[in-house]
Design a protein around this motif. Structure first.
Motif, PDB file in Angstrom:
ATOM      1  N   THR A  62       0.464  -1.258  -0.454  1.00 27.43           N
ATOM      2  CA  THR A  62       0.293  -0.030   0.291  1.00 27.43           C
ATOM      3  C   THR A  62       1.111   1.091  -0.113  1.00 27.43           C
ATOM      4  OG1 THR A  62      -1.816  -1.455   1.042  1.00 27.43           O
ATOM      5  CG2 THR A  62      -1.722   0.912   1.533  1.00 27.43           C
ATOM      6  N   GLN A  63       0.639   1.911  -1.346  1.00 32.95           N
ATOM      7  CA  GLN A  63       1.398   3.523  -0.935  1.00 32.95           C
ATOM      8  C   GLN A  63       0.656   4.277  -0.537  1.00 32.95           C
ATOM      9  OE1 GLN A  63       2.864   4.703  -4.980  1.00 32.95           O
ATOM     10  NE2 GLN A  63       4.325   6.304  -4.339  1.00 32.95           N
ATOM     11  N   VAL A  64       1.092   5.375   1.018  1.00 30.50           N
ATOM     12  CA  VAL A  64       0.333   6.077   1.364  1.00 30.50           C
ATOM     13  C   VAL A  64       1.064   7.678   0.816  1.00 30.50           C
ATOM     14  CG1 VAL A  64      -0.297   4.610   3.436  1.00 30.50           C
ATOM     15  CG2 VAL A  64       1.752   5.299   3.223  1.00 30.50           C
ATOM     16  N   SER A  65       0.498   8.717   1.396  1.00 27.74           N
ATOM     17  CA  SER A  65       0.997   9.860   1.029  1.00 27.74           C
ATOM     18  C   SER A  65       1.655  10.554   1.825  1.00 27.74           C
ATOM     19  CB  SER A  65      -0.368  10.348   1.083  1.00 27.74           C
ATOM     20  OG  SER A  65      -1.156  10.981   2.871  1.00 27.74           O
ATOM     21  N   GLY A  66       2.093  10.113   2.748  1.00 27.97           N
ATOM     22  CA  GLY A  66       3.096  11.076   3.933  1.00 27.97           C
ATOM     23  C   GLY A  66       3.850  10.041   4.861  1.00 27.97           C
ATOM     24  N   ALA A  67       4.698  10.652   5.601  1.00 24.07           N
ATOM     25  CA  ALA A  67       5.321  10.508   6.612  1.00 24.07           C
ATOM     26  C   ALA A  67       4.659   9.709   8.052  1.00 24.07           C
ATOM     27  CB  ALA A  67       6.693  10.968   7.372  1.00 24.07           C
ATOM     28  N   LEU A  68       2.991  10.814   7.969  1.00 26.60           N
ATOM     29  CA  LEU A  68       2.298  10.616   9.353  1.00 26.60           C
ATOM     30  C   LEU A  68       2.375   9.017   8.962  1.00 26.60           C
ATOM     31  CD1 LEU A  68       1.685  11.409  11.937  1.00 26.60           C
ATOM     32  CD2 LEU A  68      -0.295  13.165  10.672  1.00 26.60           C
ATOM     33  N   GLU A  69       1.410   8.860   7.725  1.00 26.50           N
ATOM     34  CA  GLU A  69       0.579   7.581   7.133  1.00 26.50           C
ATOM     35  C   GLU A  69       1.809   5.721   7.552  1.00 26.50           C
ATOM     36  OE1 GLU A  69      -1.808  10.808   5.519  1.00 26.50           O
ATOM     37  OE2 GLU A  69       0.704  10.048   6.004  1.00 26.50           O
ATOM     38  N   LEU A  70       2.406   6.639   7.426  1.00 23.43           N
ATOM     39  CA  LEU A  70       3.702   5.226   7.604  1.00 23.43           C
ATOM     40  C   LEU A  70       4.442   5.199   9.175  1.00 23.43           C
ATOM     41  CD1 LEU A  70       5.599   3.921   5.437  1.00 23.43           C
ATOM     42  CD2 LEU A  70       7.970   5.231   6.490  1.00 23.43           C
TER      43      LEU A  70
END
Length: 265
Positions: A62-70
């Motif tokens: 799953t590619q997520v949009s930012g460092a927070l989601e990571l």
């Protein structure tokens, strides 16, 4: 030219790109600090590709949009979801790219990756790799304009009955993920009884692209109470593509590269 080591480089007549197998021999799995250590010494460029290899029965990319989601393993609003088990992701833009498993416990155990991609203006950008080394197939939106929802007992039977599905085709499930989901299940008995207890794969994004990677019968249901019993289930028969299915993934990649090279001359 193709050099098969952990990382191999594709050379076309005018440009080059590097293809990285994520995690090297470990592949894409849950291990503390594996992917931080793996990416730390590498320089990624626009046009390079990442190969994710894993068991699609338990995992995805799953590619997520930012460092927070990571950081918090938040897969609720993905940029992209890959679930074939052998995904080629081309890095098309400079900046940070973040990838996790939507299996929350796997992500928390270390199955997450961020890479910094740079763009060198003097380096031409090569064509993207195919997302999976499979024949290029059709994409079917399940249910057409009605999407994936409860209608009547034979709606999806009628929808699939007249279609011919092949290895490499895609099923696109669109639905409200607050009230629905998609489960791929293993057999006819589970399909008839609407048994969601042992799924092959679970999809919950509301916009799921499922690649048909193997011939045979594939079964999909909703796990939500009463939905499958109300007709929200799909059975598709997938035929092989003989001229391509006999080739190994590497042979298919080489064939694809030769096609590109011939177009450059």
């Amino acid at each position: 030219m193709l050099v098969m080591i952990t990382t191999f480089t594709i050379l076309l007549s005018c440009c080059s790109a590097t293809v990285y197998k994520v995690g090297d021999s470990d592949g894409w799995t849950a291990k503390d600090d594996t992917y931080y250590n793996w990416s730390e010494g590498k320089e990624f460029h626009v046009g390079d590709s990442l190969i994710f290899q894993y068991d699609r029965n338990f995992n995805d990319v799953t590619q997520v949009s930012g460092a927070l989601e990571l950081e918090f393993c938040d897969s609720s609003s993905p940029k992209a979801v890959y679930n074939t088990g052998h995904d080629a992701v081309t890095l098309k833009e400079p900046g940070y790219h973040h990838f996790i498993s939507s299996n929350h416990s796997q992500c928390l155990s270390g199955q997450r990756l961020d890479v910094l991609v740079v763009h060198d203006p003097s380096r031409p950008i090569p064509p993207s790799l195919p997302r999976k080394i499979l024949p290029f197939g059709k994409t079917y939106k399940v249910g057409d304009s009605k999407g994936w929802n409860v209608y009547d007992n034979d709606f999806y039977y009628k929808w699939s009955e007249e279609k011919q599905f092949h290895v490499g085709d895609n099923l696109l499930f669109k639905y409200d993920n607050e009230v629905n989901d998609v489960l791929e299940i293993s057999g006819d008995l589970e399909f008839k009884s609407c048994d969601p207890t042992s799924p092959v794969a679970v999809f919950r994004t509301g916009h799921d692209l499922v690649r048909l990677t193997e011939p045979g019968v594939h079964y999909f249901i909703s796990s939500k109470t009463g939905h499958c019993e109300g007709g929200l289930k799909l059975r598709v028969v997938v035929a092989s593509t003989p001229s391509v299915s006999k080739l190994s993934p590497i042979d298919r990649l080489i064939r694809w590269l030769r096609t590109l090279i011939s177009h450059h001359h």
